[in-house]
Design a protein around this motif. Structure first.
Motif, PDB file in Angstrom:
ATOM      1  N   GLY A 362      32.379 -46.315 129.959  1.00 25.92           N
ATOM      2  CA  GLY A 362      33.470 -46.037 130.530  1.00 25.92           C
ATOM      3  C   GLY A 362      33.469 -45.986 132.056  1.00 25.92           C
ATOM      4  N   GLU A 363      34.382 -45.512 132.990  1.00 30.30           N
ATOM      5  CA  GLU A 363      34.558 -45.432 134.319  1.00 30.30           C
ATOM      6  C   GLU A 363      35.019 -44.241 134.734  1.00 30.30           C
ATOM      7  OE1 GLU A 363      36.368 -48.052 137.825  1.00 30.30           O
ATOM      8  OE2 GLU A 363      36.975 -48.315 135.999  1.00 30.30           O
ATOM      9  N   LEU A 364      34.200 -43.622 135.731  1.00 26.63           N
ATOM     10  CA  LEU A 364      34.683 -42.395 136.586  1.00 26.63           C
ATOM     11  C   LEU A 364      35.106 -42.668 137.873  1.00 26.63           C
ATOM     12  CD1 LEU A 364      35.045 -39.173 136.785  1.00 26.63           C
ATOM     13  CD2 LEU A 364      32.503 -39.171 137.543  1.00 26.63           C
ATOM     14  N   GLN A 365      36.407 -41.983 138.206  1.00 26.28           N
ATOM     15  CA  GLN A 365      36.856 -42.466 139.826  1.00 26.28           C
ATOM     16  C   GLN A 365      37.146 -41.068 140.157  1.00 26.28           C
ATOM     17  OE1 GLN A 365      40.194 -45.036 139.022  1.00 26.28           O
ATOM     18  NE2 GLN A 365      38.841 -46.824 138.938  1.00 26.28           N
ATOM     19  N   VAL A 366      36.674 -40.890 141.386  1.00 25.99           N
ATOM     20  CA  VAL A 366      36.971 -39.515 142.050  1.00 25.99           C
ATOM     21  C   VAL A 366      37.598 -39.875 143.394  1.00 25.99           C
ATOM     22  CG1 VAL A 366      36.194 -37.296 143.118  1.00 25.99           C
ATOM     23  CG2 VAL A 366      35.004 -38.461 141.005  1.00 25.99           C
ATOM     24  N   LYS A 367      38.866 -39.358 143.892  1.00 31.64           N
ATOM     25  CA  LYS A 367      39.678 -39.526 144.868  1.00 31.64           C
ATOM     26  C   LYS A 367      39.910 -38.359 145.503  1.00 31.64           C
ATOM     27  CE  LYS A 367      41.615 -43.892 142.880  1.00 31.64           C
ATOM     28  NZ  LYS A 367      42.815 -44.569 142.340  1.00 31.64           N
ATOM     29  N   SER A 368      39.759 -38.292 146.738  1.00 33.18           N
ATOM     30  CA  SER A 368      40.157 -36.964 147.880  1.00 33.18           C
ATOM     31  C   SER A 368      40.171 -37.212 149.131  1.00 33.18           C
ATOM     32  CB  SER A 368      38.898 -36.052 147.456  1.00 33.18           C
ATOM     33  OG  SER A 368      39.277 -34.717 147.902  1.00 33.18           O
ATOM     34  N   ASN A 369      41.230 -36.215 149.638  1.00 31.43           N
ATOM     35  CA  ASN A 369      41.273 -36.637 151.127  1.00 31.43           C
ATOM     36  C   ASN A 369      41.444 -35.119 151.647  1.00 31.43           C
ATOM     37  OD1 ASN A 369      41.632 -39.295 151.639  1.00 31.43           O
ATOM     38  ND2 ASN A 369      43.548 -39.020 150.332  1.00 31.43           N
ATOM     39  N   LYS A 370      40.894 -34.808 152.657  1.00 31.20           N
ATOM     40  CA  LYS A 370      40.967 -33.542 153.404  1.00 31.20           C
ATOM     41  C   LYS A 370      42.167 -32.976 153.455  1.00 31.20           C
ATOM     42  CE  LYS A 370      38.715 -30.290 155.462  1.00 31.20           C
ATOM     43  NZ  LYS A 370      37.265 -29.534 154.821  1.00 31.20           N
ATOM     44  N   ASN A 371      42.517 -31.709 152.658  1.00 34.24           N
ATOM     45  CA  ASN A 371      43.699 -30.950 152.841  1.00 34.24           C
ATOM     46  C   ASN A 371      44.786 -31.640 151.911  1.00 34.24           C
ATOM     47  OD1 ASN A 371      42.726 -28.891 154.474  1.00 34.24           O
ATOM     48  ND2 ASN A 371      43.380 -30.401 156.328  1.00 34.24           N
ATOM     49  N   SER A 372      44.324 -32.684 150.933  1.00 32.22           N
ATOM     50  CA  SER A 372      45.219 -33.441 150.162  1.00 32.22           C
ATOM     51  C   SER A 372      44.899 -33.268 148.735  1.00 32.22           C
ATOM     52  CB  SER A 372      45.339 -34.787 150.592  1.00 32.22           C
ATOM     53  OG  SER A 372      45.860 -34.928 151.844  1.00 32.22           O
ATOM     54  N   GLY A 373      43.927 -32.420 148.564  1.00 34.69           N
ATOM     55  CA  GLY A 373      43.621 -32.429 146.893  1.00 34.69           C
ATOM     56  C   GLY A 373      42.519 -33.349 146.523  1.00 34.69           C
ATOM     57  N   THR A 374      42.286 -33.457 145.181  1.00 33.77           N
ATOM     58  CA  THR A 374      41.316 -34.407 144.510  1.00 33.77           C
ATOM     59  C   THR A 374      41.796 -34.823 143.124  1.00 33.77           C
ATOM     60  OG1 THR A 374      39.420 -33.172 145.589  1.00 33.77           O
ATOM     61  CG2 THR A 374      39.019 -34.636 143.514  1.00 33.77           C
ATOM     62  N   ILE A 375      41.641 -35.981 143.044  1.00 36.53           N
ATOM     63  CA  ILE A 375      42.026 -36.635 141.568  1.00 36.53           C
ATOM     64  C   ILE A 375      40.595 -37.210 140.882  1.00 36.53           C
ATOM     65  CG2 ILE A 375      43.462 -38.356 140.660  1.00 36.53           C
ATOM     66  CD1 ILE A 375      45.269 -38.702 143.074  1.00 36.53           C
ATOM     67  N   VAL A 376      40.588 -36.762 139.739  1.00 36.50           N
ATOM     68  CA  VAL A 376      39.500 -37.154 139.049  1.00 36.50           C
ATOM     69  C   VAL A 376      40.058 -38.074 137.783  1.00 36.50           C
ATOM     70  CG1 VAL A 376      37.667 -36.534 137.412  1.00 36.50           C
ATOM     71  CG2 VAL A 376      38.114 -35.253 139.496  1.00 36.50           C
ATOM     72  N   LEU A 377      39.449 -39.098 137.582  1.00 36.62           N
ATOM     73  CA  LEU A 377      40.068 -40.423 136.508  1.00 36.62           C
ATOM     74  C   LEU A 377      38.717 -40.435 135.784  1.00 36.62           C
ATOM     75  CD1 LEU A 377      42.225 -42.557 138.555  1.00 36.62           C
ATOM     76  CD2 LEU A 377      43.160 -40.921 137.214  1.00 36.62           C
ATOM     77  N   CYS A 378      38.950 -40.348 134.319  1.00 37.14           N
ATOM     78  CA  CYS A 378      38.013 -40.603 133.464  1.00 37.14           C
ATOM     79  C   CYS A 378      38.396 -41.623 132.566  1.00 37.14           C
ATOM     80  CB  CYS A 378      37.438 -39.392 132.631  1.00 37.14           C
ATOM     81  SG  CYS A 378      37.029 -38.042 133.535  1.00 37.14           S
ATOM     82  N   HIS A 379      37.892 -42.906 132.424  1.00 36.03           N
ATOM     83  CA  HIS A 379      38.249 -44.010 131.437  1.00 36.03           C
ATOM     84  C   HIS A 379      37.223 -44.115 130.535  1.00 36.03           C
ATOM     85  CE1 HIS A 379      41.612 -44.857 134.285  1.00 36.03           C
ATOM     86  NE2 HIS A 379      40.992 -44.963 135.275  1.00 36.03           N
ATOM     87  N   LEU A 380      37.777 -44.112 129.286  1.00 33.65           N
ATOM     88  CA  LEU A 380      36.754 -44.490 128.334  1.00 33.65           C
ATOM     89  C   LEU A 380      37.337 -45.429 127.063  1.00 33.65           C
ATOM     90  CD1 LEU A 380      35.341 -40.976 127.179  1.00 33.65           C
ATOM     91  CD2 LEU A 380      34.041 -43.013 128.192  1.00 33.65           C
ATOM     92  N   PRO A 381      36.739 -46.536 126.721  1.00 35.84           N
ATOM     93  CA  PRO A 381      37.113 -47.488 125.905  1.00 35.84           C
ATOM     94  C   PRO A 381      37.619 -46.818 124.546  1.00 35.84           C
ATOM     95  CG  PRO A 381      34.887 -47.642 126.030  1.00 35.84           C
ATOM     96  CD  PRO A 381      35.276 -46.852 127.073  1.00 35.84           C
ATOM     97  N   LEU A 382      38.671 -47.438 123.892  1.00 38.71           N
ATOM     98  CA  LEU A 382      39.318 -46.748 122.928  1.00 38.71           C
ATOM     99  C   LEU A 382      38.852 -47.914 121.594  1.00 38.71           C
ATOM    100  CD1 LEU A 382      41.062 -44.939 121.252  1.00 38.71           C
ATOM    101  CD2 LEU A 382      42.986 -46.314 121.877  1.00 38.71           C
ATOM    102  N   ASN A 383      37.798 -47.433 120.764  1.00 38.97           N
ATOM    103  CA  ASN A 383      37.632 -48.206 119.527  1.00 38.97           C
ATOM    104  C   ASN A 383      37.433 -47.046 118.476  1.00 38.97           C
ATOM    105  OD1 ASN A 383      36.643 -50.261 121.035  1.00 38.97           O
ATOM    106  ND2 ASN A 383      34.820 -49.353 121.748  1.00 38.97           N
ATOM    107  N   THR A 384      38.835 -46.569 118.253  1.00 39.82           N
ATOM    108  CA  THR A 384      39.078 -45.332 117.230  1.00 39.82           C
ATOM    109  C   THR A 384      40.196 -45.961 116.166  1.00 39.82           C
ATOM    110  OG1 THR A 384      40.339 -44.389 118.768  1.00 39.82           O
ATOM    111  CG2 THR A 384      38.184 -43.723 118.661  1.00 39.82           C
ATOM    112  N   ARG A 385      40.516 -45.218 115.276  1.00 42.70           N
ATOM    113  CA  ARG A 385      41.681 -45.392 114.470  1.00 42.70           C
ATOM    114  C   ARG A 385      42.722 -44.232 114.506  1.00 42.70           C
ATOM    115  NH1 ARG A 385      36.978 -45.593 111.586  1.00 42.70           N
ATOM    116  NH2 ARG A 385      36.907 -43.656 110.880  1.00 42.70           N
ATOM    117  N   LYS A 386      43.876 -44.628 114.261  1.00 43.37           N
ATOM    118  CA  LYS A 386      45.010 -43.945 114.510  1.00 43.37           C
ATOM    119  C   LYS A 386      44.820 -42.941 113.273  1.00 43.37           C
ATOM    120  CE  LYS A 386      48.215 -46.719 116.791  1.00 43.37           C
ATOM    121  NZ  LYS A 386      49.825 -47.248 116.877  1.00 43.37           N
ATOM    122  N   VAL A 387      45.306 -41.539 113.706  1.00 47.68           N
ATOM    123  CA  VAL A 387      45.327 -40.490 112.710  1.00 47.68           C
ATOM    124  C   VAL A 387      46.536 -40.964 111.603  1.00 47.68           C
ATOM    125  CG1 VAL A 387      45.526 -38.111 112.119  1.00 47.68           C
ATOM    126  CG2 VAL A 387      44.090 -38.935 113.898  1.00 47.68           C
ATOM    127  N   GLY A 388      46.315 -40.741 110.609  1.00 44.32           N
ATOM    128  CA  GLY A 388      47.483 -40.950 109.677  1.00 44.32           C
ATOM    129  C   GLY A 388      47.828 -42.446 109.402  1.00 44.32           C
TER     130      GLY A 388
END
Length: 388
Positions: A362-388
């Motif tokens: 996967g990939e982790l991205q953290v973006k932030s600016n002074k007095n503008s908050g922070t954004i954390v992005l977590c990306h993980l590959p999807l190798n799963t099956r749909k439920v139902g």
């Protein structure tokens, strides 16, 4: 050597093709032989016998070489005999030669039979035609035997591919069972770690409170003011201990058998909002999916760490969380309105989060600016099956 079951589609197709071939030649003999004398009846009976016996041998023979040899002897003799009686070359050997070739399992038997199936039409023609003449039927044994060898090769390839697919499916099931065992071991290790940490945390906190209460029991009559101060201190220690226990409990990944991943993340965010008086919005996009336990634990802990950082370090009052199930990956985004920072520093918490995500490509991205908050992005590959 490849041995097919008698129910193989290639065997069935050739078997019924040969049966139709025999019936067709019975009708042709009825019209080709002009005089309906005893020879005509013998010829029809011979065609019926030569057609039926190899069919029965095909079904009942225990050894794979028996049918091809039987086919060569009976069909070859019948071709020569029939051509002699009707005084013309009677094309009969094509489908029997193809069926015989398709039933040969070894090259040691294939080569001599190939030669004999090619020679028999020539022998039949010398009986009814001058040696200087040529008839296209002379190559039917060679050509259709070759065609049968090609069909045998195709069935070999198809059968091996089917066996490989079956083996892959078996390996997939074994791997799936192994994955479940690994997940159970991971869960047990996590529980053991949690029990140790709770033992240390709760034991240390309760020991401090008990010892403090013992001291207060002596001070409450001698020095009431000091006793009140100690009680206030013990109250703070109790609250800190309770908060620590809650943190450790939150480390347990919620049971995926009860809740979907999006519900687990939403519940964790809701509990954090209540405990910290923070305004949190949660948005889930995409279908519900069945996610392996390690991936679930990774996303749960990433969300927990991000919420803790947003509140503790960023002093955020509003946090927006979005969880998206895309075609080939899962994306968890946490956006807060905290104080932010000029340069993102990967401390212990973010470093652990990054290691967990990268462990699953996967990939982790953290973006932030002074007095503008922070954004954390977590990306993980999807190798799963749909439920139902």
């Amino acid at each position: 050597m490849t041995t097919f079951p008698r129910s193989h589609w290639g065997y069935k197709g050739l078997f019924y093709t040969r049966m139709v071939w025999i019936v067709l030649h019975l009708f042709l003999l009825g019209f080709e032989y002009k005089v309906h004398d005893w020879n005509w009846y013998v010829l029809l009976l011979s065609c019926l016998i030569v057609g039926a016996v190899p069919q029965l041998v095909w079904l009942k023979a225990a050894r794979p070489w028996v049918y091809p040899v039987t086919e060569l002897l009976m069909s070859g003799v019948f071709l020569i005999y029939c051509s002699y009686l009707i005084d013309d070359y009677f094309s009969y050997l094509a489908i029997p030669a193809m069926c015989a070739a398709a039933n040969i399992h070894t090259a040691r038997l294939r080569i001599p039979l190939w030669i004999w199936f090619s020679v028999i039409p020539a022998i039949a023609m010398t009986v009814v035609l001058p040696l200087s003449s040529f008839h296209i039927g002379i190559i039917e044994g060679f050509f259709f035997f070759t065609l049968g060898c090609g069909m045998r090769k195709m069935m070999d390839i198809e059968w091996k591919m089917q066996q490989l697919l079956n083996e892959n499916e078996r390996q997939r099931k074994v791997l799936e069972q192994h994955t479940k065992q690994v997940e159970m071991i991971t869960l047990l290790e996590e529980r053991n770690r949690l029990s140790r940490e709770l033992h240390d945390t709760v034991g240390h906190t309760l020991t401090s409170i008990i010892m403090g209460l013992d001291a207060v029991s002596y001070l409450i009559t001698e020095a009431p003011d000091e006793a009140i101060q100690n009680i206030n201190h013990l109250r703070m220690v109790s609250r800190n201990g309770l908060e620590e226990v809650r943190k450790q409990i939150h480390h347990i990944a919620p049971s995926r058998e009860v809740e979907s991943l999006s519900v687990q993340l939403k519940r964790l965010a809701g509990e954090f909002a209540v405990n910290t008086a923070t305004n949190i919005e949660f948005e889930a996009m995409g279908p519900e999916v069945s996610v392996p336990l390690p991936i679930t634990m990774t996303l749960v802990r990433c969300l927990q760490e991000s919420l803790t950082n947003a509140k503790r370090h960023g002093r955020a009052e509003h946090i927006h969380i979005s969880f998206a199930v895309e075609t080939d990956r899962l994306t968890l985004a946490i956006h807060d309105n905290g104080c932010g920072m000029d340069k993102v520093k990967y401390g212990f918490g973010l470093s652990v989060m990054q290691e967990r995500i990268e462990a699953y490509q996967g990939e982790l991205q953290v973006k932030s600016n002074k007095n503008s908050g922070t954004i954390v992005l977590c990306h993980l590959p999807l190798n799963t099956r749909k439920v139902g």
